[in-house]
Design an enzyme around this catalytic site. Structure first.
Site, short mmCIF file in Angstrom:
data_model
loop_
_atom_site.label_atom_id
_atom_site.label_comp_id
_atom_site.label_asym_id
_atom_site.label_seq_id
_atom_site.Cartn_x
_atom_site.Cartn_y
_atom_site.Cartn_z
N HIS A 225 19.96 11.36 33.27
CA HIS A 225 20.75 12.13 34.23
C HIS A 225 19.87 12.96 35.16
O HIS A 225 20.32 13.96 35.72
CB HIS A 225 21.73 13.04 33.48
CG HIS A 225 22.65 12.29 32.57
ND1 HIS A 225 23.57 11.38 33.01
CD2 HIS A 225 22.74 12.30 31.21
CE1 HIS A 225 24.21 10.87 31.97
NE2 HIS A 225 23.72 11.39 30.88
N GLU B 116 10.52 23.84 21.93
CA GLU B 116 9.40 24.64 21.39
C GLU B 116 8.07 23.93 21.57
O GLU B 116 7.06 24.54 21.94
CB GLU B 116 9.64 24.98 19.91
CG GLU B 116 8.53 25.73 19.22
CD GLU B 116 8.09 27.03 19.89
OE1 GLU B 116 6.98 27.51 19.58
OE2 GLU B 116 8.82 27.53 20.78
N LYS C 235 4.87 25.50 23.68
CA LYS C 235 3.52 25.68 23.12
C LYS C 235 2.48 25.11 24.08
O LYS C 235 1.47 25.73 24.38
CB LYS C 235 3.41 25.01 21.74
CG LYS C 235 4.03 25.84 20.64
CD LYS C 235 3.23 27.04 20.29
CE LYS C 235 3.87 28.43 20.37
NZ LYS C 235 5.10 28.75 20.83
N ASN D 221 2.11 52.89 27.85
CA ASN D 221 2.62 51.52 27.70
C ASN D 221 4.10 51.55 28.06
O ASN D 221 4.86 52.31 27.45
CB ASN D 221 2.45 51.03 26.27
CG ASN D 221 3.21 49.73 26.03
OD1 ASN D 221 3.42 48.96 26.96
ND2 ASN D 221 3.67 49.54 24.81
N GLY D 222 4.49 50.80 29.06
CA GLY D 222 5.90 50.82 29.48
C GLY D 222 6.00 50.84 30.99
O GLY D 222 5.05 50.48 31.69
N TRP E 237 -1.73 45.24 30.44
CA TRP E 237 -1.09 44.05 31.00
C TRP E 237 -0.36 44.57 32.24
O TRP E 237 0.65 45.25 32.15
CB TRP E 237 -0.09 43.45 30.01
CG TRP E 237 0.34 42.08 30.39
CD1 TRP E 237 -0.21 40.90 30.00
CD2 TRP E 237 1.45 41.72 31.23
NE1 TRP E 237 0.48 39.85 30.56
CE2 TRP E 237 1.49 40.32 31.32
CE3 TRP E 237 2.41 42.46 31.94
CZ2 TRP E 237 2.44 39.64 32.06
CZ3 TRP E 237 3.35 41.79 32.70
CH2 TRP E 237 3.36 40.39 32.75
N GLU F 178 2.25 27.36 27.19
CA GLU F 178 1.67 28.69 26.94
C GLU F 178 0.14 28.67 26.89
O GLU F 178 -0.52 29.53 27.45
CB GLU F 178 2.18 29.25 25.61
CG GLU F 178 3.57 29.81 25.61
CD GLU F 178 3.98 30.26 24.21
OE1 GLU F 178 4.30 31.45 24.03
OE2 GLU F 178 3.96 29.42 23.29
#
Ligand code: BG6
Length: 610
Positions: free
Chosen positions: A506, A483, A487, A103-104, A77, A490
């Site tokens: 408002h 949430e 979803k 990884n990092g 990634w 995403e």
């Protein structure tokens, strides 16, 4: 947030590494690669490319891969450098004798790079990782010892890392190092499988060794040696047994992991309450908190830190604990919490919520309060994960492995655990018994929502082409609306916002027109009339409305274009049923758009870098 795998043993490494990378693809999937040490001439063989692991597998099948029982692999990634073949891992030194998967993030890579450039090293990638094999090469030339070269290199890098290194200089060894990013060593019979989490390991062995921060290890076919490089001491660590159920890892008859995990909700609630909710004695027993029960009595403030879906479960927890236990709660996004300057008293408890237990922002939030003397609690799904091991006590959500990147069943389990924590902190009161009973009855009610799936799929079909959506709710339904919107964002890439229904007038109502649908949570509650007025205001601007309501609600029929009926539950638990309906709604919109719902673009299951 990449996935790394290493293998040393007697079996052909390539298949084991590729299968392992597939298991870890939820951690990142924009490019992948492997390096193998040829059993015959010990030469290094690297093959990598942009794209999914299955693409790499095809490439390997069309290539002359040497027989090898030592290798490393990576699914990426991208953090530094585009997802290209050059930037894919393994990264290697110019002489192609040292191969590294990482990884990092190496925070001081530019500094190290410019130092190495002064030593005539040439760099071909845009990655931070490439400095590692080049630096090992530098120290190897100086010390003629790969062990020392590896250790010196790890001592020189700053940031977060899980690293596996293979080299033709020591073809019978693998070198690993860990700081913040997760790393597990699977202990087999004369073979070792190293991975970012136990998933690629459990089909070969249930014996694992978790590396701690600042530890490196040298592994050969006969064993492993661990050293803590900061304390400069060797560490003896026995393997521990994994209690993960392999069968839960498969997709079963479902087309995707996400749909399978949504449909596991009834079982998830039962697993999260098993042995904890005791109707017969009217008690809640959370074994994982017993060791701190005394301290919990003196807690007068709770701060919840989390990211993504876990933060919305946390927000429901805030409403629950405040109403049920009367303790003030504040939810803070981990990435913000780390850098805020706020007062903390010793009677404050910090609860970290994380499905993976490896989210770097939440780990950093916990580290921030290390010297505050506050109680650190965890609500975690992955057993033995970093957050589980760095908190004073905690509660596992027992939702089983969650593979789909968008979290579904883990959210349900987190909310069910938060209800039990609220009840434990509260002790018997007027909400206690009804909530205990409802936790036992919920799995059946959830099944009734899941039975609506075909109907929800039909409704989703009508909304697949809209580009904007707003989700509204009041009180417990506000975190649920957040949430629901997440979803949809995403997995369908549709712009969606969650909003407190009372806030619409408002500002956000300005966006409403015939092309901007609203998803309204309108189940029976003391505030239902106010929600009806909000829906009226939206209708008055021509906005289409999808509503979730309780069976028998006739008023909503006059207001909403489409209605998903869910069973009636308590105000404190109704959101669980509503969120499952919204998970299905988002799922069917994304799958009708032909999108990869398990691995949505640009996301990863757990973000192990800040
Ligand atoms: C994101 C995941 O990377 O991290 C989300 O895609 C998740 O699904 C979020 O909610 C937080 O992860 P965790 O593991 O700390 O709950």
């Amino acid at each position: 947030m990449c996935g790394i795998v290493g293998y040393i043993g007697k079996r052909p490494a390539v298949g084991i590494i590729i299968d392992g990378l597939k298991d870890l693809e939820y951690r990142g999937y924009d490019s992948a690669g492997i390096a193998l040490l040829d059993n015959k001439n010990q030469a290094g063989f690297v093959i990598k490319q942009a794209g999914r692991v299955e693409g790499l597998e095809k490439l390997i099948l069309d290539s002359q891969v040497p027989a090898s029982s030592v290798g490393v692999g990576h699914t990426r990634w991208a953090t530094h450098g585009l997802p290209t073949t050059i930037n894919a891992h393994p990264q290697f030194n110019t002489a192609k004798t040292i191969f590294v998967v990482h990884n990092g993030i190496i925070e001081n890579y530019l500094e190290l790079k410019s130092f190495l450039i002064t030593k005539k090293y040439k760099f071909i990638s845009q990655t931070d990782t490439e400095v590692v094999p080049q630096l090992i090469d530098y120290y190897y030339r100086k010390t003629k010892s790969l062990d020392r070269a590896f250790e010196e290199t790890i001592k020189s890098i700053k940031g977060a890392y899980a690293i596996v290194m293979a080299s033709t200089y020591q073809p019978d060894k693998l070198y690993v190092a860990k700081l913040s990013s997760p790393l597990v060593i699977g202990v087999g019979k004369n073979e070792y499988i190293i991975a970012s989490d136990p998933t690629p390991i459990m089909q070969y062995t249930k014996e694992v060794v978790y590396l701690e921060d600042f530890e490196i290890a040298v592994i050969d076919r006969h064993g492993y040696r661990i050293k803590h490089i900061e304390k400069d001491i060797n560490v003896e660590r026995k393997a521990e047994l994994l209690d993960l159920d392999v069968s839960k890892a498969s997709m079963g008859d479902f087309p995707t992991y996400m749909l399978k995990e949504i449909f596991e909700a009834p079982q998830t609630i039962m697993s999260a309450t098993l042995g904890r909710v005791r109707l017969e004695t009217n008690t809640v027993k959370l074994g994982g908190l017993e060791s701190v029960e005394g301290q919990l009595k003196f807690i007068d403030r709770i701060v919840i830190v989390a990211c993504g879906t876990s933060s919305y479960a946390g927000l429901l927890g805030e409403y629950l604990i405040e109403e049920i236990a009367g303790i003030p709660v504040e939810v803070q996004l981990s990435s913000e919490f780390k850098y805020r300057h706020e007062p903390f008293s010793r009677s404050t408890a910090l609860i970290a919520i994380s499905q993976s237990g490896e989210t770097a922002d939440t780990i950093a939030a916990l580290k921030k309060v290390d010297d505050y003397g506050v109680l650190k609690l965890g609500i975690v799904n992955v057993v033995g994960s970093t957050i589980a091991r760095m908190t004073d006590a905690g509660v596992y959500t027992h939702a089983g492995p969650e593979y789909a990147v968008a979290s579904t069943k883990a959210f349900i389990a987190q909310v069910v655990v938060l209800i039990q924590i609220a009840l434990m902190l509260a002790g018997p009161n007027k909400l206690y018994r009804p909530l205990l009973k409802e936790l036992i009855e919920l799995p059946n009610k959830v099944q009734l929502v899941l039975d609506q799936a075909p109907k929800i799929e039909q409704i989703a079909k009508k909304y697949v082409n809209y580009r904007d959506f707003i989700f509204i709710g009041r009180n417990y339904d506000y975190p649920a609306a957040l949430e629901g919107a997440l979803k949809l964002k995403e997995i369908s890439y549709i712009h969606a916002e969650g909003y407190a229904a009372g806030e619409m007038k408002h500002g956000p109502i300005a966006m409403i027109d015939k092309d901007f649908p609203t998803f309204a949570l309108a189940c029976n509650s003391p505030l239902i009339d106010k929600t009806y007025s909000n829906i009226e205001e939206i209708k008055a601007r021509g906005g289409p409305v999808v509503a979730i309501a309780n069976k028998g609600n006739t008023t909503i029929k006059k207001l909403a274009n489409d209605i998903i009926y869910v069973p009636k539950s308590l105000e404190q638990t109704q959101a669980i049923l509503e969120v499952i309906a919204m998970q299905l709604f988002a799922y069917y919109i994304a799958s009708q758009k032909g999108l990869n719902v398990d691995k949505p673009r640009n996301l990863a299951k757990s973000v192990t870098v800040e």
